[in-house]
Write a protein that holds these residues in place. Structure first.
Motif, PDB file in Angstrom:
ATOM      1  N   ASP A  99      90.202 -21.986 -44.921  1.00  0.00           N
ATOM      2  CA  ASP A  99      89.421 -23.202 -44.551  1.00  0.00           C
ATOM      3  C   ASP A  99      89.683 -23.924 -43.392  1.00  0.00           C
ATOM      4  OD1 ASP A  99      88.096 -25.743 -44.665  1.00  0.00           O
ATOM      5  OD2 ASP A  99      88.888 -26.137 -46.512  1.00  0.00           O
ATOM      6  N   TYR A 100      90.954 -24.105 -42.980  1.00  0.00           N
ATOM      7  CA  TYR A 100      91.256 -24.629 -41.808  1.00  0.00           C
ATOM      8  C   TYR A 100      90.933 -23.706 -40.637  1.00  0.00           C
ATOM      9  CZ  TYR A 100      93.382 -28.970 -43.140  1.00  0.00           C
ATOM     10  OH  TYR A 100      93.593 -30.181 -43.661  1.00  0.00           O
ATOM     11  N   TYR A 136     102.719 -32.704 -31.453  1.00  0.00           N
ATOM     12  CA  TYR A 136     101.769 -33.828 -31.124  1.00  0.00           C
ATOM     13  C   TYR A 136     100.882 -34.036 -32.509  1.00  0.00           C
ATOM     14  CZ  TYR A 136      97.628 -36.024 -29.706  1.00  0.00           C
ATOM     15  OH  TYR A 136      96.709 -37.336 -29.443  1.00  0.00           O
ATOM     16  N   ASP A 137     100.886 -32.897 -33.366  1.00  0.00           N
ATOM     17  CA  ASP A 137      99.912 -32.907 -34.609  1.00  0.00           C
ATOM     18  C   ASP A 137     100.200 -31.775 -35.354  1.00  0.00           C
ATOM     19  OD1 ASP A 137      97.946 -33.791 -36.479  1.00  0.00           O
ATOM     20  OD2 ASP A 137      96.151 -32.874 -35.429  1.00  0.00           O
ATOM     21  N   PHE A 138     100.228 -32.100 -36.602  1.00  0.00           N
ATOM     22  CA  PHE A 138     100.216 -30.949 -37.827  1.00  0.00           C
ATOM     23  C   PHE A 138      99.542 -31.633 -39.168  1.00  0.00           C
ATOM     24  CE2 PHE A 138     104.390 -33.320 -38.136  1.00  0.00           C
ATOM     25  CZ  PHE A 138     104.340 -33.549 -39.425  1.00  0.00           C
ATOM     26  N   ILE A 139      99.214 -30.686 -40.067  1.00  0.00           N
ATOM     27  CA  ILE A 139      98.421 -31.152 -41.057  1.00  0.00           C
ATOM     28  C   ILE A 139      99.002 -32.372 -41.873  1.00  0.00           C
ATOM     29  CG2 ILE A 139      97.314 -30.706 -43.120  1.00  0.00           C
ATOM     30  CD1 ILE A 139      96.632 -28.035 -42.059  1.00  0.00           C
ATOM     31  N   GLY A 140      98.978 -33.274 -41.900  1.00  0.00           N
ATOM     32  CA  GLY A 140      99.388 -34.403 -42.698  1.00  0.00           C
ATOM     33  C   GLY A 140     100.363 -35.570 -41.931  1.00  0.00           C
ATOM     34  N   LYS A 141     100.482 -35.191 -40.643  1.00  0.00           N
ATOM     35  CA  LYS A 141     101.291 -35.912 -39.726  1.00  0.00           C
ATOM     36  C   LYS A 141     101.120 -37.316 -39.706  1.00  0.00           C
ATOM     37  CE  LYS A 141     103.045 -36.553 -35.328  1.00  0.00           C
ATOM     38  NZ  LYS A 141     104.462 -36.230 -34.758  1.00  0.00           N
ATOM     39  N   ARG A 142      99.660 -37.689 -39.621  1.00  0.00           N
ATOM     40  CA  ARG A 142      99.081 -39.026 -39.230  1.00  0.00           C
ATOM     41  C   ARG A 142      99.372 -39.735 -40.603  1.00  0.00           C
ATOM     42  NH1 ARG A 142      98.576 -43.478 -39.599  1.00  0.00           N
ATOM     43  NH2 ARG A 142      97.214 -44.773 -38.562  1.00  0.00           N
ATOM     44  N   SER A 143      99.436 -38.948 -41.895  1.00  0.00           N
ATOM     45  CA  SER A 143      99.489 -39.897 -42.993  1.00  0.00           C
ATOM     46  C   SER A 143     101.050 -40.146 -43.297  1.00  0.00           C
ATOM     47  CB  SER A 143      99.023 -38.829 -44.080  1.00  0.00           C
ATOM     48  OG  SER A 143      97.715 -38.737 -44.265  1.00  0.00           O
ATOM     49  N   GLU A 150      87.701 -25.815 -38.974  1.00  0.00           N
ATOM     50  CA  GLU A 150      88.448 -26.643 -38.032  1.00  0.00           C
ATOM     51  C   GLU A 150      88.839 -26.064 -36.722  1.00  0.00           C
ATOM     52  OE1 GLU A 150      88.054 -30.052 -38.433  1.00  0.00           O
ATOM     53  OE2 GLU A 150      87.859 -30.129 -40.559  1.00  0.00           O
ATOM     54  N   GLU A 180      96.537 -33.107 -46.009  1.00  0.00           N
ATOM     55  CA  GLU A 180      96.266 -33.876 -44.898  1.00  0.00           C
ATOM     56  C   GLU A 180      96.752 -35.410 -45.353  1.00  0.00           C
ATOM     57  OE1 GLU A 180      95.806 -33.619 -41.663  1.00  0.00           O
ATOM     58  OE2 GLU A 180      93.764 -32.771 -41.678  1.00  0.00           O
ATOM     59  N   ASP A 181      97.185 -35.775 -46.496  1.00  0.00           N
ATOM     60  CA  ASP A 181      97.302 -36.819 -46.944  1.00  0.00           C
ATOM     61  C   ASP A 181      98.887 -37.245 -47.003  1.00  0.00           C
ATOM     62  OD1 ASP A 181      98.361 -35.566 -48.953  1.00  0.00           O
ATOM     63  OD2 ASP A 181      96.963 -36.391 -50.469  1.00  0.00           O
TER      64      ASP A 181
END
Ligand SMILES: [Zn+2]
Lengths: 91, 1001
Positions: B745-746, B890-897, B750, B709-710
């Protein structure tokens, strides 16, 4: 070494489990709309309480299910165990 | 010198069974039932070793596991040698060979003893103060300090003994089989509770079992006879398991305890072979009853450490249990009634007592009256101010105490002796209680810490709970047990008890002397040579916390954890700093209570069982073909296959060249494989990988990169779409388990709404990878029915096929950049398919290659290895892999980071290629990369992550991460090594076949 009451399997030794950090931190639904600070809050900031703490645990060498534990970190007493998505019944 | 001090037949000693043993190479005799200490004392040997700092002669002080001084080395220079064994615990056996520790060259002449005369310059903190400067001299000082300290020797050969672990679950665990423990265990078991009773000694009954005074009676019988009957009864109870020679080492939370059961240490050596030596018991008890008793306190006065000075209770035990006199001219020094019990018992056995020195002024009890009746001289209101005798005490000097106990008055009286018993009252053995998280409270009347609040379902009983007298113990015990075990009555509700014990005590932590403190040596911690003046010095220098004073003076830091003197240290701190004992708190007692051997801790997990390893289905072939193996996670992977004594370098060069020139074959079975099914499988992959998956056609493969996520690269691998809702994912060998864990986990926490099922199938398939320009010809022979044309079976696609009727999946994917195939087949057919490929490839010189060649080949292509070219600080952008990061999703794990202020920095370390000026010069992985070597301090730009000599390019190639590296292509940098500087040029990380022509060759 505590005994954890897995909500799926019952009481087992701590060695069968793995801790997964603070509970109830929900992944933001729209990360792209968050500021750097808001995202950092989700990503990095975790509590480390002396006292009652809500934690995630997984029965990693058992049913491999994640669940929540309410633990008093000062004496390791487990106050409640409950499934993901449920609310705790605190003793 | 050698005398027989065996005084009276004891029923605990079998005098028909004579045992010979050696101490410092001299042969002695003892009897079955003796400890090394009792047998030596019977031979009038007191001097056992030297102290740690001053190398003062030291003797036996106690008769139990709290012994600070009498520690010996067993069986020197053999594989069974063991240091730090307490002479007071080891039972003698035929062939026992013990020697002194802490002395050089011998216990009688010890060079280190000069420290004793230098002691005015060896105060508390001496090592810290003197040897810390200059800092780089510490190593040299340490060598000499350690050599002269000589803390025993560890064996140099493997331990020949067998150790075992055992889990025990019980309703009630009773620790300690003294009178309290025996009665508690019987009560518990008779009420139907599955009970386990353990005691560290070889016999049951604690100190009551050898007490012979008419003053202590239960139901009109002498307490030892009464207890003996109880012991005989408990041995018959079925649901009560009794373990002697079993010491509890640790008491953890939730009533989880570790105990060491000693099974063979008391047997003659020849009877030990093939037997389990120690068992580590892992006990989980619903309830715990602690009955660990109490330890007698010494008294703190000048030269209170000479051989021949013992605890008064120990002298009593040696006489009553072992039938041994510790001396012929005995003196007892006490502040309470316990010493009179010893005196009366010695008198009965005909052992001479010169005098009793009692620091109490006015005393009166049955025990004292009896002593007076025996005409024993009693000095009331006196204290010992000094002792003399170098290797054995020969005299005590006594003086009268002032009314307030602060100083001595009058003239000095000297009394010759050869043994001095000291008694400072009792300290409850609360060590295990505090380990479990229990909190203590201080009882002012007799200056003891006793259990207050418990952290689990447990209780302390008897003297470890502060009940020191027989009447107190037996009065309180039934009440405590009824409440704790929730029962209505016990067998002991109406006992008739006769006990004569005056509880008066004159507690003076540090007795006054006629000399100034600087000229005295009043020892508090015998093993570490910490004195009362060291503690006072620490306080003068500003130390306040008990934990700091402890470390500065080393009080309580020996193998005995200061079981005897810790209370005195606290008392002296309290008196000097004018603070209350109860508010000072105690130091923490840490497990183990008594030292454990490593063998006990590791149990059967030695040699090949130390750590499990995993083998592929083709492992035996690799072994037969002389592969060298490397550990990858738990896997043993073929590393390279040296031919005719080839070096690793030569083997890897040969393998690498063969794979590109004609054909190579690799066992890729260790790659993690996760079977993914469900109607949301495509959506799930979209969320966990950086690239898009929805449009991947059935039958196609795709490389994916997984981030945390980082935003940092976590794992990579090829995933294949087997059908609409069915994928098979591959992960790195080392990452398989954690990737599965992360995906679960996800899914569970989530995105529980996703319909996805994950199954680890790593072990279910063997994977044979054939690569090189001739790979197609080889596979066409192994699977003749499969159409291998590029039109039917293109790169990055998969086909179902059959080899001799056995289903398999064939992927056309490549980690080497060569045209290649991966056959995945049910694991048990792996070796046969491998052999088929080898056979079919014979005409093409098919060459098996290992992980090293695989790494080299992929480096030629600039393919990364997660964990080698990346650590947890590398994003895909840093790897110049922007192409794999979807802009549309739009999104995937780590994208925003990936666009945090830190991750968009242009001067992040980025992956580049490195070429050396001298093409023969191969860089060292991990070497630092710099631009300007004259700058001070030199700025480190990055480091080399992968480096090889490429036989295909005939030059050295390397990958590395460099700050702002993407923009530095063509720039010259320097790699400074120990003896040289290496010039390198930053290059594109793809060194070979940039257009990927070979994939379809
Ligand atoms: Zn479970």
């Amino acid at each position: 070494m505590f005994i954890i009451n897995c909500p799926y399997c019952g009481e087992r030794e701590q060695t069968e489990f793995k801790a997964g950090g603070e509970a109830h931190i929900v992944r933001p639904k729209q990360p792209t709309e968050l500021s750097d600070d808001e995202w950092a809050e989700y990503l990095f900031m975790r509590k480390n309480i002396k006292g009652i703490q809500f934690e995630r645990w997984i029965h990693i060498h058992g049913c491999r299910k994640w669940f929540n534990v309410v633990r008093d970190t000062s004496n390791d007493e487990i106050k409640a165990v409950y499934k993901m998505g449920e609310k705790p019944l605190i003793k | 010198m050698t005398k027989n001090l065996r005084v009276k037949t004891s029923k605990f000693i079998d005098e028909t069974y004579k045992i010979s043993f050696k101490f410092n190479n001299k042969t002695f005799y003892g009897y079955k039932g003796d400890t090394l200490a009792s047998a030596l004392l019977a031979n009038n040997v007191h001097l056992i070793g030297r102290s740690f700092k001053y190398h003062r002669p030291r003797g036996i002080m106690t008769a139990g596991s709290e012994e600070p001084n009498a520690i010996v080395q067993l069986h020197s220079d053999t594989s069974r040698t063991e240091p730090n064994v307490r002479a007071t615990e080891i039972e003698i056996y035929e062939g026992l060979d013990a020697s002194s520790q802490n002395c050089w060259p011998s216990v009688n002449f010890d060079i280190g003893a000069i420290n004793n005369f230098l002691s005015p310059i060896l105060p508390a903190g001496f090592y810290y103060k003197t040897f810390m400067w200059p800092a780089n001299f510490w190593e040299k000082y340490e060598y000499f300090i350690r050599k002269s300290a000589g803390l025993g020797k560890s064996p140099t050969e493997p331990d020949p003994d067998i150790y075992e672990h055992r889990y025990i679950h019980c309703d009630v665990l009773v620790i300690g089989a003294g009178i309290s423990g025996i009665l508690a265990a019987k009560t518990s078991a008779k009420n139907g509770l599955k009970t386990l009773l353990v005691d560290e000694k070889s016999y049951l009954g604690g100190s009551t079992i050898y007490q012979d005074s008419e003053h202590f009676k239960i139901n009109n019988q002498i307490s030892s006879s009464w207890l003996e009957k109880e012991i005989n009864e408990i041995k018959k109870i079925e649901n009560l398991e009794i373990k002697t020679r079993t010491s509890v080492a640790a008491f953890h939370g939730y009533n989880f305890l570790l105990a060491r059961e000693n099974l063979t240490d008391h047997l003659p050596l020849e009877q030990r072979n093939n037997k389990i030596r120690h068992k580590l018991l892992k006990i989980r008890a619903k309830k715990v009853i602690t009955a660990t008793g109490a330890l007698e306190r010494p008294l703190i006065f000048d030269n209170n450490d000479r051989p021949g000075i013992l605890l008064s209770s120990a002298i009593g035990k040696y006489a009553s249990l072992f039938g041994v006199a510790c001396g012929e001219k005995n003196i007892l020094f006490t502040n309470n009634d316990t010493a009179y019990e010893t005196a009366n018992s010695l008198f009965k056995k005909g052992i001479n007592i010169e005098a009793i020195i009692d620091n109490r002024e006015e005393i009166d009890s049955k025990l004292i009256k009896e002593a007076e009746k025996h005409n024993i001289k009693i000095y009331k209101g006196y204290t010992v101010v000094n002792t003399s005798g170098y290797k054995r005490i020969n005299k005590v000097s006594i003086m009268q105490l002032s009314k307030d106990g602060q100083k001595v008055i009058g003239s000095k009286i000297s009394i010759p002796c050869d043994c001095l018993g000291i008694s400072g009252g009792w300290t409850p053995a609360v060590h295990l209680f505090t380990q479990s998280g229990g909190k203590l409270k201080f009882r002012d009347e007799d200056q003891v810490f006793i259990p207050d609040t418990y952290s689990s379902d447990q209780i302390s009983i008897g003297s470890c709970n502060g009940d020191f007298t027989l009447d107190e113990i037996l009065f309180n015990l039934p009440k405590i047990l009824k409440k704790f075990l929730k029962i209505n009555k016990t067998d002991y509700d109406n006992l008739e008890i006769q006990s004569s014990f005056n509880k008066s005590k004159r507690n003076i932590w540090f007795l006054p002397s006629d000399k100034v403190i600087g000229k005295t040596k009043p020892f508090v911690d015998y093993q570490n040579d910490a004195t009362a003046k060291d503690i006072k010095l620490a306080l003068r220098e500003g130390f306040r916390s008990i934990e700091h004073v402890k470390r500065y003076t080393t009080t309580g830091m020996g193998t005995d954890q200061g079981k005897l003197g810790n209370m005195h240290a606290l008392g002296i701190i309290s008196e000097t700093s004018k603070s209350k004992m109860g508010e000072l708190g105690t130091t923490t007692f840490r497990p183990p209570y008594t030292p454990l051997t490593f063998g006990t801790i590791v149990g059967r997990n030695v040699g090949e069982y130390f750590d499990i390893f995993r083998k592929t289905p083709i492992h035996e072939w690799h072994v037969q073909n002389k592969a060298e193996f490397e550990n990858v996670g738990q896997w043993k992977r073929a590393w390279f296959y040296p031919k005719n004594g080839e070096s690793m370098h030569d083997a890897v060069q040969r393998e690498s060249k063969a794979a590109r020139d004609s054909a190579g074959i690799l066992d890729a079975s260790t790659l993690g494989k996760i079977d993914i099914q469900g109607t949301d499988a495509s959506e799930f992959l979209n969320r966990i990988y950086t690239n898009a998956w929805s449009k991947l056609a059935i039958g196609k493969c795709r490389y994916g990169l997984m981030l945390n996520e980082d935003g940092m690269v976590y794992d990579d691998g090829v995933t294949t779409r087997l059908s609409e809702n069915h994928y098979i994912m591959t992960t790195t060998t080392g990452g398989a388990a954690t990737v599965l864990g992360k995906l679960e986990d996800y899914l569970q926490t989530e995105w529980p709404e996703l319909d996805v099922y994950l199954t680890s199938v790593t072990d279910h398939y063997a994977t044979v990878s054939v690569c090189g320009p001739n790979s197609k010809k080889i596979i066409s022979q192994v699977i003749p029915d499969l159409d291998l044309s590029d039109e039917n079976f293109s790169h990055m696609s998969y086909k179902n096929a059959k080899i001799e009727g056995i289903k398999c999946r064939v992927m056309r994917i490549s980690f080497t950049g060569e045209h290649s195939y991966e056959i995945n087949i049910q694991a048990n057919y792996g070796e046969s398919v491998w052999k088929k490929c080898i056979k079919a490839g014979k005409e093409f010189n098919i060459t098996p290659y290992g992980t090293e060649t695989m790494h080299l080949l992929r480096a030629e292509k600039g393919f990364i290895i997660v964990g080698q070219d990346t650590d947890a600080t590398v994003t895909p952008i840093d790897l110049q892999m922007d192409w794999i990061v979807s802009k549309k999703k739009y999104d995937f794990i780590g994208k925003r980071s990936l666009y945090r202020s830190d991750t968009i920095r242009e001067d992040r370390k980025q992956l580049v290629g490195l070429l050396t000026e001298d093409p023969e010069e191969v860089l060292e992985e991990g070497a630092q990369i710099v631009a300007d070597i004259n700058k001070s301090p030199i700025e480190m730009l990055g480091h080399v992550t992968s480096s090889y000599y490429s036989p295909n390019l005939k030059k050295s190639i390397a990958l590395g991460v460099i700050k702002g590296g993407k923009k530095m292509i063509g720039q010259r940098l320097i790699i400074p090594m120990e003896n040289k500087k290496i010039n390198v040029t930053v290059a594109d990380p793809v060194f070979l076949d940039k257009d990927n022509k070979r994939l379809n060759a």
